[in-house]
Design an enzyme around this catalytic site. Structure first.
Site, mmCIF file in Angstrom:
data_model
loop_
_atom_site.group_PDB
_atom_site.id
_atom_site.type_symbol
_atom_site.label_atom_id
_atom_site.label_comp_id
_atom_site.label_asym_id
_atom_site.label_seq_id
_atom_site.Cartn_x
_atom_site.Cartn_y
_atom_site.Cartn_z
ATOM 1 N N ASN A 127 1.387 -1.353 -3.493
ATOM 2 C CA ASN A 127 1.364 -0.285 -4.481
ATOM 3 C C ASN A 127 2.574 -0.125 -5.140
ATOM 4 O O ASN A 127 2.631 0.441 -6.299
ATOM 5 C CB ASN A 127 0.707 0.843 -3.944
ATOM 6 C CG ASN A 127 -0.846 1.009 -3.783
ATOM 7 O OD1 ASN A 127 -1.530 0.092 -4.563
ATOM 8 N ND2 ASN A 127 -1.420 1.656 -2.861
ATOM 9 N N HIS A 162 -2.746 -0.505 4.306
ATOM 10 C CA HIS A 162 -1.378 -1.338 4.083
ATOM 11 C C HIS A 162 -0.870 -1.192 2.676
ATOM 12 O O HIS A 162 -0.111 -2.066 2.095
ATOM 13 C CB HIS A 162 -1.307 -2.716 4.438
ATOM 14 C CG HIS A 162 -1.695 -2.935 5.619
ATOM 15 N ND1 HIS A 162 -1.057 -3.096 6.804
ATOM 16 C CD2 HIS A 162 -3.135 -3.218 6.106
ATOM 17 C CE1 HIS A 162 -1.708 -3.304 7.826
ATOM 18 N NE2 HIS A 162 -3.102 -3.290 7.543
ATOM 19 N N CYS A 163 -1.114 -0.028 1.739
ATOM 20 C CA CYS A 163 -0.575 0.195 0.586
ATOM 21 C C CYS A 163 -1.105 -0.924 -0.534
ATOM 22 O O CYS A 163 -0.190 -1.348 -1.485
ATOM 23 C CB CYS A 163 1.030 0.496 0.496
ATOM 24 S SG CYS A 163 1.433 2.002 1.401
ATOM 25 N N ALA A 164 -2.052 -1.694 -0.080
ATOM 26 C CA ALA A 164 -2.531 -2.725 -1.203
ATOM 27 C C ALA A 164 -4.103 -2.429 -1.261
ATOM 28 O O ALA A 164 -4.972 -3.321 -1.005
ATOM 29 C CB ALA A 164 -2.546 -3.788 -0.406
#
Ligand SMILES: Cc1ncc(COP(=O)(O)O)c(C=O)c1O
Length: 409
Positions: free
Chosen positions: A123, A365-367
């Site tokens: 992100n 995972h901020c994805a």
């Protein structure tokens, strides 16, 4: 046990106070989030606070001068570690996210300019561009990755046009562990006069990165993922580009002169480093790359691959475990992401900690866009570094097997 140059992991572990405290009782496999720190990094931080706890570049007394010299030394060590060359400056930031934001928000984009990223970005290389779409009227397009997370270069070529101002890609994915081929991508971008920014957060800790050889325009780093103190990042970028960018934040330490109506910024890097900096962290980061350099990045890469081969082959034998990304550890040497049938990734991470004191990461995972694309609600991730050992990998796989046997449906 794999060799790290002349050292082996047992020797390396002696340099990490974490192992004095926990011995073999904890298995730390969350280095893609933050690595452990060697004693020498902790020592220079303590030294800063005890021996010269002043600020750099402002006061001229003896302690301040010492800080200025040590910060310059750290900047030089990191700059040289990445062979950044005389045409690039290193700007300290608080993390890799801030470094990407410095470029996204500071580069003189015009309405209608296109920025290309991919569909597997963290992100930190996603949200700043969405903000620029809203605030500045740029366009953002995503290059496809295939089902293993490998970037589709044909799609990149198709999406290139004279409107593309910048290609901004993660050098290595924090979910799949796959790296992109930087030289090929930079050549494709150059053919269309586009600039390239690479997010090196998950690359720089694990392999040799030579910025001159790569000829990249902007490169961003997380020092806390490469043995440095938490909350230190960096942007290494071409001076001629930095000179035409607006600082993300402005204030003390960034100007040659200022009146009530005007100010003249210092050249890079100072113009981007407003306010008092994290001197202890910066000095500790210099020591971190010095330590890594003493081991050698080729040795780091070789060691991780050796561990990952063991880990992957054992995981592949456990029924109910699905690897996310490529099956070949050669394509993702620093990590393995996986799911266990019938369990959420957070359950896996919590149970494996309870059962075997194995510390891994779980979740999105901020994805988030990547997981939406593959239709999954996150994954578990074991990430490796210089202090991990083959016996740890075996224990991890055995505990996971037990976990699957007990809890998986
Ligand atoms: C690929 C990637 N990019 C960017 C970041 C953000 O790094 P930082 O926390 O230093 O801002 C991370 C953190 O995990 C990452 O894995």
């Amino acid at each position: 046990m794999g060799l790290l140059g002349d050292m082996n992991p047992t020797e390396v572990r002696k340099d990490f106070p974490f192992y004095d405290k926990f011995g073999d009782s904890l298995i730390y496999m969350d280095s893609a989030c933050q690595t452990l720190r060697p004693r020498s990094v902790i020592d220079v931080i303590v030294e800063y606070y005890t021996d010269y706890p002043a600020c750099a570049g402002r006061s001229v007394h003896r302690l301040a001068t010492q800080v200025t010299l040590r910060v310059d030394e750290a900047r030089g060590l990191i700059h040289d570690f990445f062979n950044a060359g005389p045409e690039r400056s290193l700007v300290f930031t608080k993390n890799c996210t801030e470094a990407i934001n410095v470029v996204a928000k500071g580069f003189p984009f015009k309405r209608g300019d296109v920025v290309l990223t991919s569909d597997v970005e963290h992100n930190s290389n996603n949200l700043p561009w969405q903000q620029m779409v809203r605030q500045r009227g740029i366009r953002r397009e995503c290059v496809r990755t295939d089902e293993r997370g490998i970037l589709d270069l044909e799609d990149l070529k198709e999406k290139m046009s004279h409107r593309v101002k910048m290609v901004s890609l993660g050098h290595t994915s924090n979910v799949t562990g796959v790296s992109i081929p930087p030289r090929e991508i930079i050549e494709i971008a150059r053919d269309h006069d586009a600039l390239v920014m690479l997010d090196g957060a998950q690359t720089a800790p694990h392999q040799r990165v030579d910025l001159c050889a790569m000829d990249v325009d902007f490169y961003t780093l997380s020092l806390h993922k490469m043995l440095g103190p938490s909350g230190v990042g960096a942007l290494i970028a071409r001076d001629d580009l930095l000179t035409n960018m607006e600082p993300l934040i402005s204030g003390g330490g960034t100007v040659e002169t200022a009146g009530h109506e005007e100010f003249t910024l210092l050249p890079p890097p100072e113009r981007f480093e407003a306010g008092l900096l994290n001197y202890a962290g910066i000095i500790g980061s210099g020591e971190a790359v010095r330590y890594l350099g003493s081991i050698g990045m080729d040795e780091v890469e070789e060691h991780e691959l050796l561990l990952n081969r063991v880990l992957t082959s054992m995981l592949m034998d456990i029924e109910g475990v699905e690897i996310i990304g490529p099956l070949e550890p050669e394509l993702r040497p620093s990590l393995v992401s996986f799911n266990v049938q019938g369990l959420s990734s957070h359950d896996v991470a919590m149970i494996i900690d309870e059962m075997g004191k194995v510390l891994i990461r779980s979740g999105m995972h901020c994805a988030h866009p990547f997981f939406r694309k593959i239709g999954k609600n996150g994954c578990a991730r074991a990430s490796l570094y210089i202090y991990n050992t083959i016996p740890e990998c075996r224990s991890f796989a055995q505990i996971l097997e037990k976990l699957v046997g007990t809890f998986s449906r």
